[in-house]
Design a protein around this motif. Structure first.
Motif, PDB file in Angstrom:
ATOM      1  N   LEU A  63      15.987  13.077  67.702  1.00  8.71           N
ATOM      2  CA  LEU A  63      16.849  11.893  67.655  1.00  8.71           C
ATOM      3  C   LEU A  63      17.081  11.409  66.229  1.00  8.71           C
ATOM      4  O   LEU A  63      18.204  11.055  65.863  1.00  8.71           O
ATOM      5  N   GLU A  64      16.052  11.419  65.398  1.00 11.90           N
ATOM      6  CA  GLU A  64      16.194  10.951  64.018  1.00 11.90           C
ATOM      7  C   GLU A  64      17.289  11.729  63.278  1.00 11.90           C
ATOM      8  O   GLU A  64      18.109  11.153  62.566  1.00 11.90           O
ATOM      9  N   TRP A  65      17.313  13.055  63.456  1.00  7.48           N
ATOM     10  CA  TRP A  65      18.306  13.876  62.761  1.00  7.48           C
ATOM     11  C   TRP A  65      19.684  13.755  63.407  1.00  7.48           C
ATOM     12  O   TRP A  65      20.699  13.866  62.726  1.00  7.48           O
ATOM     13  N   VAL A  66      19.741  13.524  64.721  1.00  8.72           N
ATOM     14  CA  VAL A  66      21.027  13.285  65.384  1.00  8.72           C
ATOM     15  C   VAL A  66      21.640  12.009  64.833  1.00  8.72           C
ATOM     16  O   VAL A  66      22.832  11.957  64.522  1.00  8.72           O
ATOM     17  N   VAL A  67      20.825  10.971  64.669  1.00  4.52           N
ATOM     18  CA  VAL A  67      21.305   9.708  64.095  1.00  4.52           C
ATOM     19  C   VAL A  67      21.810   9.939  62.666  1.00  4.52           C
ATOM     20  O   VAL A  67      22.875   9.456  62.291  1.00  4.52           O
TER      21      VAL A  67
END
Length: 88
Positions: A63-67
């Motif tokens: 999720l962190e990298w998708v954001v």
């Protein structure tokens, strides 16, 4: 234009959040449910976590990298700043 492919698990709150973020940024994408791997000829995709995004700029796991991907300025096929997350 090549569109990113978010790899999601529909039962995961993080995956639902990732899709919400991409839609909120008006990013066109082709969604892929990771559970489809279990019923396909390929079996499980155990090395991939959901959510992830496979995009022209790279592969963004978690999720962190998708954001970060959704918040970045994408310019055609030019890569984003490369990180270790873009590799499998």
């Amino acid at each position: 234009m090549r569109r990113p492919v978010p790899i999601v698990d529909y039962n995961s709150p993080d995956s639902q959040k990732a899709i919400e973020i991409l839609r909120g940024k008006s990013i066109e994408f082709v969604e892929y449910d990771i559970s489809k791997f279990e019923t396909s000829c390929c079996g499980e995709l155990s090395i991939t976590i959901a959510p992830s995004v496979f995009a022209p700029e790279g592969f963004f796991k978690g999720l962190e990298w998708v954001v970060q991907y959704a918040s970045s300025e994408r310019k055609g096929d030019l890569p984003l700043e490369e990180s270790e997350s873009v590799y499998w």
